[in-house]
Design a protein around this motif. Structure first.
Motif, PDB file in Angstrom:
ATOM      1  N   GLY A   1      -1.174  -0.938   8.811  1.00 51.30           N
ATOM      2  CA  GLY A   1      -1.757  -1.881   7.866  1.00 51.30           C
ATOM      3  C   GLY A   1      -2.884  -1.243   7.072  1.00 51.30           C
ATOM      4  O   GLY A   1      -3.256  -0.094   7.277  1.00 51.30           O
ATOM      5  N   GLY A   2      -3.414  -2.020   6.135  1.00 54.07           N
ATOM      6  CA  GLY A   2      -4.568  -1.579   5.370  1.00 54.07           C
ATOM      7  C   GLY A   2      -4.242  -0.824   4.105  1.00 54.07           C
ATOM      8  O   GLY A   2      -5.147  -0.317   3.433  1.00 54.07           O
ATOM      9  N   PHE A   3      -2.947  -0.730   3.755  1.00 52.53           N
ATOM     10  CA  PHE A   3      -2.592  -0.012   2.524  1.00 52.53           C
ATOM     11  C   PHE A   3      -3.107  -0.781   1.314  1.00 52.53           C
ATOM     12  O   PHE A   3      -2.855  -1.975   1.163  1.00 52.53           O
ATOM     13  CB  PHE A   3      -1.078   0.160   2.436  1.00 52.53           C
ATOM     14  CG  PHE A   3      -0.617   0.811   1.161  1.00 52.53           C
ATOM     15  CD1 PHE A   3      -0.780   2.164   0.970  1.00 52.53           C
ATOM     16  CD2 PHE A   3      -0.033   0.051   0.156  1.00 52.53           C
ATOM     17  CE1 PHE A   3      -0.347   2.771  -0.196  1.00 52.53           C
ATOM     18  CE2 PHE A   3       0.397   0.642  -1.014  1.00 52.53           C
ATOM     19  CZ  PHE A   3       0.245   2.012  -1.198  1.00 52.53           C
ATOM     20  N   ASP A   4      -3.839  -0.109   0.439  1.00 46.85           N
ATOM     21  CA  ASP A   4      -4.456  -0.727  -0.745  1.00 46.85           C
ATOM     22  C   ASP A   4      -3.866  -0.064  -1.987  1.00 46.85           C
ATOM     23  O   ASP A   4      -4.283   1.029  -2.376  1.00 46.85           O
ATOM     24  CB  ASP A   4      -5.973  -0.538  -0.695  1.00 46.85           C
ATOM     25  CG  ASP A   4      -6.699  -1.328  -1.779  1.00 46.85           C
ATOM     26  OD1 ASP A   4      -6.046  -1.705  -2.777  1.00 46.85           O
ATOM     27  OD2 ASP A   4      -7.911  -1.567  -1.634  1.00 46.85           O
ATOM     28  N   GLY A   5      -2.899  -0.730  -2.599  1.00 47.91           N
ATOM     29  CA  GLY A   5      -2.240  -0.176  -3.775  1.00 47.91           C
ATOM     30  C   GLY A   5      -3.178   0.019  -4.944  1.00 47.91           C
ATOM     31  O   GLY A   5      -3.067   1.005  -5.686  1.00 47.91           O
ATOM     32  N   GLY A   6      -4.118  -0.903  -5.126  1.00 48.60           N
ATOM     33  CA  GLY A   6      -5.072  -0.782  -6.224  1.00 48.60           C
ATOM     34  C   GLY A   6      -5.958   0.437  -6.072  1.00 48.60           C
ATOM     35  O   GLY A   6      -6.221   1.161  -7.045  1.00 48.60           O
ATOM     36  N   ALA A   7      -6.419   0.686  -4.839  1.00 46.29           N
ATOM     37  CA  ALA A   7      -7.264   1.859  -4.592  1.00 46.29           C
ATOM     38  C   ALA A   7      -6.469   3.147  -4.788  1.00 46.29           C
ATOM     39  O   ALA A   7      -6.995   4.143  -5.309  1.00 46.29           O
ATOM     40  CB  ALA A   7      -7.843   1.809  -3.180  1.00 46.29           C
ATOM     41  N   VAL A   8      -5.197   3.146  -4.397  1.00 49.56           N
ATOM     42  CA  VAL A   8      -4.349   4.321  -4.591  1.00 49.56           C
ATOM     43  C   VAL A   8      -4.144   4.583  -6.080  1.00 49.56           C
ATOM     44  O   VAL A   8      -4.199   5.731  -6.535  1.00 49.56           O
ATOM     45  CB  VAL A   8      -2.991   4.130  -3.885  1.00 49.56           C
ATOM     46  CG1 VAL A   8      -2.038   5.260  -4.244  1.00 49.56           C
ATOM     47  CG2 VAL A   8      -3.180   4.073  -2.379  1.00 49.56           C
ATOM     48  N   LEU A   9      -3.928   3.519  -6.859  1.00 48.16           N
ATOM     49  CA  LEU A   9      -3.734   3.676  -8.298  1.00 48.16           C
ATOM     50  C   LEU A   9      -4.992   4.244  -8.957  1.00 48.16           C
ATOM     51  O   LEU A   9      -4.912   5.150  -9.801  1.00 48.16           O
ATOM     52  CB  LEU A   9      -3.373   2.328  -8.926  1.00 48.16           C
ATOM     53  CG  LEU A   9      -3.087   2.339 -10.431  1.00 48.16           C
ATOM     54  CD1 LEU A   9      -1.893   3.242 -10.734  1.00 48.16           C
ATOM     55  CD2 LEU A   9      -2.836   0.921 -10.937  1.00 48.16           C
TER      56      LEU A   9
END
Length: 297
Positions: A165-173
């Motif tokens: 868990g904890g995957f942050d798509g916005g932070a990755v982008l």
């Protein structure tokens, strides 16, 4: 501009090197994550079984075990914006220097520069098309590389039984766009070297030497005298570090910075300095291409 750009994109699609570079960065993401997990997990198992050598634990097995467990947790999806993207950025800078030198230097290697100019393509158009196609490739490169580390993170975390868990798509982008921005000065530098030297090899060699040496020299200057940090902050390496650190989210433990380490440039300054270097390298490449005698190309 559109005709030479379409030509450059056509070349990218039909040359072997861009596809190999994309395949390498995709494979390296999985390989590095698996290597990190396998190596550290082996050390953890040795400590837990009581068979670890004294050189590994250094007399404090519990502290070493905690450090190793914290390290292996970096492969979790929640740490992709700082760990995974940084991995792509570090490997990508080297690979894009090589790619840029090859992409720009082909006209000199194949002796096609004079033919292209004779076909009606202006020198400014040719350089703009080269740089634009490199930028497009850098974007695709970042997308493929980051997609690879995302897949690797979920795969290795599942394999290790870690929380996925904890995957942050916005932070990755956000981290991805900053990484692409950090690629720009190095690709522009390499392109300028190739145009001046008329050599792919010179672009690769000089680009990589500057990439590695500048960071080392900046560190040595700062260690010699902290006042030299102002000079080092006008270079590329420390500003790239600043841009990269901006991707680290609050609450993610990346380790304490040394208390006596001079601060990196603020993010605004870093963005401006990198933009200035990029424009300067492009201007030098254009000036040399504009004044070059193409009969010598």
């Amino acid at each position: 501009m559109l005709r030479p750009l379409r030509s450059e994109i056509y070349r990218l699609r039909h040359r072997w090197m861009p596809w190999i570079v994309l395949g390498i960065i995709l494979a390296l993401g999985l390989l590095m994550y698996e290597l990190i997990y396998t190596t550290i997990n082996t050390q953890i198992e040795l400590i837990k079984s009581g068979n670890a050598p004294a050189s590994l634990t250094q007399g404090d097995a519990a502290a070493t075990l905690k450090t190793l467990e914290d390290t292996v947790a970096m492969v979790r999806p929640g740490n992709i914006p700082d760990f995974g993207v940084s991995l792509v950025a570090g490997l990508g800078s080297v690979m894009l220097i090589v790619f840029t030198a090859s992409h720009v230097g082909t006209e000199f290697t194949w002796g096609t520069l004079r033919t292209l100019l004779a076909s009606g393509v202006g020198r400014a158009e040719l350089l703009a098309a080269k740089l634009a196609s490199i930028l497009l490739f850098a974007i695709v490169f970042a997308i493929v590389g980051i997609a690879g580390v995302i897949a690797a993170s979920f795969l290795v975390s599942t394999q290790a039984g870690l929380d996925t868990g904890g995957f942050d798509g916005g932070a990755v982008l956000t981290a991805s766009w900053r990484t692409i921005y950090a690629f720009l000065p190095y690709t522009a530098l390499t392109a300028a070297i190739v145009v001046w030297a008329r050599s792919t090899g010179a672009g690769v060699a000089a680009g990589l030497v500057i990439y590695f040496a500048e960071s080392l020299i900046a560190q040595l200057l700062i260690q010699f005298n902290r006042d030299f940090a102002t000079i080092a902050n006008l270079g590329i390496a420390r500003n790239v570090q600043s841009i990269s650190q901006a991707t680290v989210r609050v609450g993610v433990n990346t380790g304490p910075a040394p208390s006596d380490a001079p601060a990196l440039p603020d993010q605004t300054q870093a963005a401006i300095v990198l933009a200035v270097w990029t424009v300067l390298f492009i201007a030098l490449a254009y000036w040399r291409l504009r004044t070059r005698d193409v009969t010598l190309a």
